[in-house]
Motif scaffolding. Sequence first.
Motif, PDB file in Angstrom:
ATOM      1  N   TYR A 128       1.031  -1.229   0.026  1.00  0.00           N
ATOM      2  CA  TYR A 128      -0.026   0.285   0.157  1.00  0.00           C
ATOM      3  C   TYR A 128       1.115   1.390   0.143  1.00  0.00           C
ATOM      4  O   TYR A 128       2.216   1.459   0.431  1.00  0.00           O
ATOM      5  N   GLU A 129       0.313   2.000  -0.822  1.00  0.00           N
ATOM      6  CA  GLU A 129       0.763   3.425  -0.578  1.00  0.00           C
ATOM      7  C   GLU A 129       0.618   4.474   0.830  1.00  0.00           C
ATOM      8  O   GLU A 129       1.664   4.794   1.173  1.00  0.00           O
ATOM      9  N   ASN A 130      -0.355   3.708   1.279  1.00  0.00           N
ATOM     10  CA  ASN A 130      -0.704   5.106   2.245  1.00  0.00           C
ATOM     11  C   ASN A 130      -1.584   4.327   2.955  1.00  0.00           C
ATOM     12  O   ASN A 130      -2.738   3.611   2.231  1.00  0.00           O
ATOM     13  N   GLU A 172      -5.420   5.395   3.687  1.00  0.00           N
ATOM     14  CA  GLU A 172      -5.948   4.523   2.921  1.00  0.00           C
ATOM     15  C   GLU A 172      -6.391   3.525   1.960  1.00  0.00           C
ATOM     16  O   GLU A 172      -7.276   3.333   1.648  1.00  0.00           O
ATOM     17  N   GLN A 173      -5.293   3.653   1.278  1.00  0.00           N
ATOM     18  CA  GLN A 173      -5.436   1.999   0.749  1.00  0.00           C
ATOM     19  C   GLN A 173      -5.680   1.181   1.029  1.00  0.00           C
ATOM     20  O   GLN A 173      -6.250  -0.009   1.073  1.00  0.00           O
ATOM     21  N   PHE A 221      -9.109  -1.443   0.434  1.00  0.00           N
ATOM     22  CA  PHE A 221      -8.345  -2.667   0.651  1.00  0.00           C
ATOM     23  C   PHE A 221      -9.441  -3.699   1.275  1.00  0.00           C
ATOM     24  O   PHE A 221      -9.970  -4.707   1.154  1.00  0.00           O
ATOM     25  N   GLU A 237     -12.638  -3.891   0.186  1.00  0.00           N
ATOM     26  CA  GLU A 237     -13.112  -4.311  -1.414  1.00  0.00           C
ATOM     27  C   GLU A 237     -14.176  -5.322  -1.840  1.00  0.00           C
ATOM     28  O   GLU A 237     -14.466  -4.964  -2.535  1.00  0.00           O
ATOM     29  N   SER A 275     -15.641   6.092  -1.841  1.00  0.00           N
ATOM     30  CA  SER A 275     -15.758   4.838  -2.670  1.00  0.00           C
ATOM     31  C   SER A 275     -16.839   3.761  -2.864  1.00  0.00           C
ATOM     32  O   SER A 275     -17.215   3.449  -4.037  1.00  0.00           O
TER      33      SER A 275
END
Length: 216
Positions: free
Chosen positions: A74-76, A78-79, A83, A86, A132
């Motif tokens: 993950y980049e952060n 929030e990702q 997930f 999802e 989302s």
Amino acid sequence: MNKSAKKSGNEDRDRGGDRTRAAGKIADRRVQKSRKLLSDALVSLVLEKGYDEVSIQDIIDRANVGRSTFYSHYENKEQLLLFGHEHLRALSLRDAGRPLDFLPFYRHLAEMHELARKLLSAEKSERVLTRSLEDILQGSICRLYAPRLATEEGALFMLRCEAAAAALVRLMTSWVNKGMPCSPERMAEESTALLQRVLADERVATSARPCVHGAR
């Protein structure tokens, strides 16, 4: 090349392919395990102190993984949050002609009521989750109803579709924030009725699955 040598070569290739597939499965399990550890860590921390107060360092400490492991997935945060939810996208997937069923959404929210309330009460996570959910619902509505429209209806339909998704998410989040005063079944019915009104399309009602009335 004689037959025995050719057979040996084929067997070596087969064994090599088996080893590659086995290594791939092990790698997949490791990825799934790491992601679950990180997701579980985020959930437990959110329940303890709220999403906005949770740092990436908190998450990796709770999950007992390295920082490099986190950033390999993950980049952060929030990702990571997205997930963890999802699977909501799968709840809404329908082939053209099949109804959009809201009940799985509401049952899922009911099962994770405290977590949902915490996430929706924090500014950053509320913004991430509602955006989302709107994307998921808008995509589902478009897939279900767009094929039935004439070309000239497309532009107006897209506006209604966006408005419907926003209204549906507001209905869901209000239900959570007010302590879920109605049953998931009743809220699913209300969502179907709301979608019908916004799209001004009687086919929403005729194609919707019947739901059992719950608490009022």
